[in-house]
Design a protein around this motif. Structure first.
Motif, PDB file in Angstrom:
ATOM      1  N   ILE A  80       0.836  -1.195   0.000  1.00  0.00           N
ATOM      2  CA  ILE A  80       0.000   0.000   0.000  1.00  0.00           C
ATOM      3  C   ILE A  80       0.876   1.252   0.000  1.00  0.00           C
ATOM      4  CG2 ILE A  80      -1.906   1.150   1.189  1.00  0.00           C
ATOM      5  CD1 ILE A  80      -2.511  -1.712   0.200  1.00  0.00           C
ATOM      6  N   SER A  81       0.370   2.319  -0.561  1.00  0.00           N
ATOM      7  CA  SER A  81       1.117   3.575  -0.575  1.00  0.00           C
ATOM      8  C   SER A  81       1.360   4.075   0.846  1.00  0.00           C
ATOM      9  CB  SER A  81       0.363   4.650  -1.360  1.00  0.00           C
ATOM     10  OG  SER A  81       1.064   5.877  -1.326  1.00  0.00           O
ATOM     11  N   PRO A  82       2.594   4.458   1.162  1.00  0.00           N
ATOM     12  CA  PRO A  82       2.898   4.977   2.497  1.00  0.00           C
ATOM     13  C   PRO A  82       2.580   6.456   2.654  1.00  0.00           C
ATOM     14  CG  PRO A  82       4.897   4.902   1.217  1.00  0.00           C
ATOM     15  CD  PRO A  82       3.809   4.335   0.334  1.00  0.00           C
ATOM     16  N   ALA A  83       2.166   7.114   1.549  1.00  0.00           N
ATOM     17  CA  ALA A  83       1.963   8.562   1.609  1.00  0.00           C
ATOM     18  C   ALA A  83       0.886   9.018   0.645  1.00  0.00           C
ATOM     19  CB  ALA A  83       3.277   9.276   1.288  1.00  0.00           C
ATOM     20  N   ASP A  84       0.270  10.147   0.981  1.00  0.00           N
ATOM     21  CA  ASP A  84      -0.578  10.854   0.026  1.00  0.00           C
ATOM     22  C   ASP A  84       0.325  11.575  -0.970  1.00  0.00           C
ATOM     23  OD1 ASP A  84      -2.576  10.074   1.718  1.00  0.00           O
ATOM     24  OD2 ASP A  84      -3.408  12.066   2.043  1.00  0.00           O
ATOM     25  N   GLY A  85      -0.111  11.698  -2.195  1.00  0.00           N
ATOM     26  CA  GLY A  85       0.678  12.436  -3.166  1.00  0.00           C
ATOM     27  C   GLY A  85       0.573  11.875  -4.562  1.00  0.00           C
ATOM     28  N   ILE A  86       1.574  12.186  -5.370  1.00  0.00           N
ATOM     29  CA  ILE A  86       1.618  11.788  -6.774  1.00  0.00           C
ATOM     30  C   ILE A  86       2.818  10.873  -7.009  1.00  0.00           C
ATOM     31  CG2 ILE A  86       1.867  12.608  -9.151  1.00  0.00           C
ATOM     32  CD1 ILE A  86      -0.757  13.402  -7.957  1.00  0.00           C
ATOM     33  N   VAL A  87       2.609   9.794  -7.753  1.00  0.00           N
ATOM     34  CA  VAL A  87       3.739   8.945  -8.138  1.00  0.00           C
ATOM     35  C   VAL A  87       4.618   9.766  -9.088  1.00  0.00           C
ATOM     36  CG1 VAL A  87       4.469   6.834  -9.301  1.00  0.00           C
ATOM     37  CG2 VAL A  87       2.397   6.829  -7.891  1.00  0.00           C
ATOM     38  N   SER A  88       5.829  10.087  -8.623  1.00  0.00           N
ATOM     39  CA  SER A  88       6.708  10.966  -9.407  1.00  0.00           C
ATOM     40  C   SER A  88       7.768  10.197 -10.184  1.00  0.00           C
ATOM     41  CB  SER A  88       7.388  11.986  -8.489  1.00  0.00           C
ATOM     42  OG  SER A  88       8.149  11.343  -7.479  1.00  0.00           O
ATOM     43  N   LEU A  89       8.159   9.018  -9.696  1.00  0.00           N
ATOM     44  CA  LEU A  89       9.191   8.222 -10.363  1.00  0.00           C
ATOM     45  C   LEU A  89       8.930   6.741 -10.159  1.00  0.00           C
ATOM     46  CD1 LEU A  89      12.403  10.157  -9.195  1.00  0.00           C
ATOM     47  CD2 LEU A  89      11.517  10.131 -11.534  1.00  0.00           C
ATOM     48  N   ILE A  90       9.207   5.954 -11.174  1.00  0.00           N
ATOM     49  CA  ILE A  90       9.245   4.491 -11.057  1.00  0.00           C
ATOM     50  C   ILE A  90      10.480   4.048 -11.825  1.00  0.00           C
ATOM     51  CG2 ILE A  90       8.123   2.294 -11.574  1.00  0.00           C
ATOM     52  CD1 ILE A  90       5.435   3.710 -11.482  1.00  0.00           C
ATOM     53  N   GLU A  91      11.457   3.488 -11.126  1.00  0.00           N
ATOM     54  CA  GLU A  91      12.712   3.139 -11.783  1.00  0.00           C
ATOM     55  C   GLU A  91      13.496   2.144 -10.927  1.00  0.00           C
ATOM     56  OE1 GLU A  91      14.748   6.819 -12.141  1.00  0.00           O
ATOM     57  OE2 GLU A  91      14.858   7.170  -9.986  1.00  0.00           O
ATOM     58  N   PRO A  92      14.436   1.412 -11.541  1.00  0.00           N
ATOM     59  CA  PRO A  92      15.293   0.523 -10.751  1.00  0.00           C
ATOM     60  C   PRO A  92      16.323   1.335  -9.981  1.00  0.00           C
ATOM     61  CG  PRO A  92      15.928   0.466 -13.060  1.00  0.00           C
ATOM     62  CD  PRO A  92      14.681   1.292 -12.987  1.00  0.00           C
ATOM     63  N   ALA A  93      16.565   0.947  -8.743  1.00  0.00           N
ATOM     64  CA  ALA A  93      17.538   1.656  -7.908  1.00  0.00           C
ATOM     65  C   ALA A  93      17.980   0.739  -6.777  1.00  0.00           C
ATOM     66  CB  ALA A  93      16.946   2.937  -7.345  1.00  0.00           C
ATOM     67  N   ILE A  94      19.186   0.955  -6.292  1.00  0.00           N
ATOM     68  CA  ILE A  94      19.713   0.179  -5.167  1.00  0.00           C
ATOM     69  C   ILE A  94      19.214   0.810  -3.863  1.00  0.00           C
ATOM     70  CG2 ILE A  94      21.808  -0.557  -3.960  1.00  0.00           C
ATOM     71  CD1 ILE A  94      23.230  -0.512  -6.670  1.00  0.00           C
ATOM     72  N   PRO A  95      18.676   0.018  -2.940  1.00  0.00           N
ATOM     73  CA  PRO A  95      18.198   0.569  -1.665  1.00  0.00           C
ATOM     74  C   PRO A  95      19.333   1.249  -0.908  1.00  0.00           C
ATOM     75  CG  PRO A  95      17.425  -1.681  -1.972  1.00  0.00           C
ATOM     76  CD  PRO A  95      18.436  -1.436  -3.042  1.00  0.00           C
ATOM     77  N   PRO A  96      19.015   2.165  -0.005  1.00  0.00           N
ATOM     78  CA  PRO A  96      20.046   2.842   0.778  1.00  0.00           C
ATOM     79  C   PRO A  96      21.012   1.858   1.438  1.00  0.00           C
ATOM     80  CG  PRO A  96      17.931   3.880   1.147  1.00  0.00           C
ATOM     81  CD  PRO A  96      17.660   2.649   0.336  1.00  0.00           C
ATOM     82  N   ALA A  97      22.297   2.130   1.289  1.00  0.00           N
ATOM     83  CA  ALA A  97      23.316   1.199   1.792  1.00  0.00           C
ATOM     84  C   ALA A  97      23.229   1.002   3.292  1.00  0.00           C
ATOM     85  CB  ALA A  97      24.699   1.723   1.408  1.00  0.00           C
ATOM     86  N   GLU A  98      22.770   2.031   4.016  1.00  0.00           N
ATOM     87  CA  GLU A  98      22.730   1.950   5.476  1.00  0.00           C
ATOM     88  C   GLU A  98      21.737   0.919   6.006  1.00  0.00           C
ATOM     89  OE1 GLU A  98      20.545   5.887   4.345  1.00  0.00           O
ATOM     90  OE2 GLU A  98      22.278   4.734   3.657  1.00  0.00           O
ATOM     91  N   LEU A  99      20.846   0.408   5.131  1.00  0.00           N
ATOM     92  CA  LEU A  99      19.891  -0.620   5.556  1.00  0.00           C
ATOM     93  C   LEU A  99      20.493  -2.016   5.514  1.00  0.00           C
ATOM     94  CD1 LEU A  99      16.528   0.537   3.911  1.00  0.00           C
ATOM     95  CD2 LEU A  99      17.228   0.713   6.308  1.00  0.00           C
ATOM     96  N   GLY A 100      21.617  -2.179   4.808  1.00  0.00           N
ATOM     97  CA  GLY A 100      22.258  -3.487   4.741  1.00  0.00           C
ATOM     98  C   GLY A 100      21.511  -4.496   3.902  1.00  0.00           C
TER      99      GLY A 100
END
Length: 227
Positions: free
Chosen positions: A66-86
């Protein structure tokens, strides 16, 4: 239908001190000028509206993201998750939901699970609708491990106006889909990194409602992989 409830929504406790400050300044403005005072009234109403926290009806189907926020979908693209999450160092599909200063800014868990990591990282304050905001801006990242062992990352990103990211949860917390986990002041973005192989069911430009709009369905991905 309760007409008052249609227009007057509950306010999140985080907003009380801000609304009180705006109201106090408004009283002072009225002492200077009626025009300035009414400007203060409008800004006070906007501040209350910004911190509104309406109840939402969350879809109960298993595997729905489910969407975590109200708003507009601005981007959909492949990306590496933040490194700090491991998490795994491989691109995942990232769905970005941009919130302007008129959207409700209470953030909700995209799916049920255990919070395995919460990592804050300071940064810059570029416009949150820009792609580089995911890398350069101040952010707070969460990793949610679902019951099947897979994980989802959700990232709160500060924007051009936002100067404060608030997170209510800690590692070890158990979240239900649609449960409140934080908010951002004032105008920002939420990124969701879908599990490997899961395709989004939304398009860029689509309007999202936190805790209600479906971003993806794990069951669809599982069925496709089984074929």
């Amino acid at each position: 239908m309760n007409m008052i409830g249609t227009f007057i929504k509950p306010m999140h406790p985080e907003g009380r001190k801000f609304v009180a400050t705006f109201a106090a300044v408004t009283v002072g403005l009225f002492l200077l000028s009626d025009i300035l005072g009414w400007v203060g009234v409008i800004l006070t109403i906007w501040c209350y509206y910004f911190f509104r926290d309406p109840e939402r009806v969350t879809p109960t189907g298993p595997g729905l993201i489910i969407s975590p926020a109200d708003g507009i979908v601005s981007l959909i693209e492949p990306a590496i998750p933040p490194a700090e999450l491991g998490m795994a160092d491989e691109p995942l599909t990232r769905v970005s939901v941009f919130m302007n200063v008129f959207n409700c800014h209470v953030n909700r868990a995209p799916i049920a699970g255990e919070i395995t990591a919460v990592a804050y990282r300071p940064g810059k304050f570029f416009n949150a609708s820009l792609d580089k905001a995911s890398v350069d801006n101040e952010r707070n990242s969460l990793c949610i491990r679902m019951a099947d062992g897979r994980s989802i990352a959700v990232v709160q990103i500060a924007g051009l106006v936002a100067r404060r990211i608030v997170c209510f949860v800690k590692p070890g917390s158990e979240m239900q889909t649609g449960e409140r986990f934080g908010l951002i002041r004032f105008g920002s973005r939420l990124d969701v990194y879908l599990p490997n192989g899961v395709e989004p069911m939304v398009k860029v430009g689509q309007t999202m409602i936190a805790a209600e709009s479906v971003i993806a369905d794990l069951n669809v991905a599982d069925a496709a992989q089984a074929e």
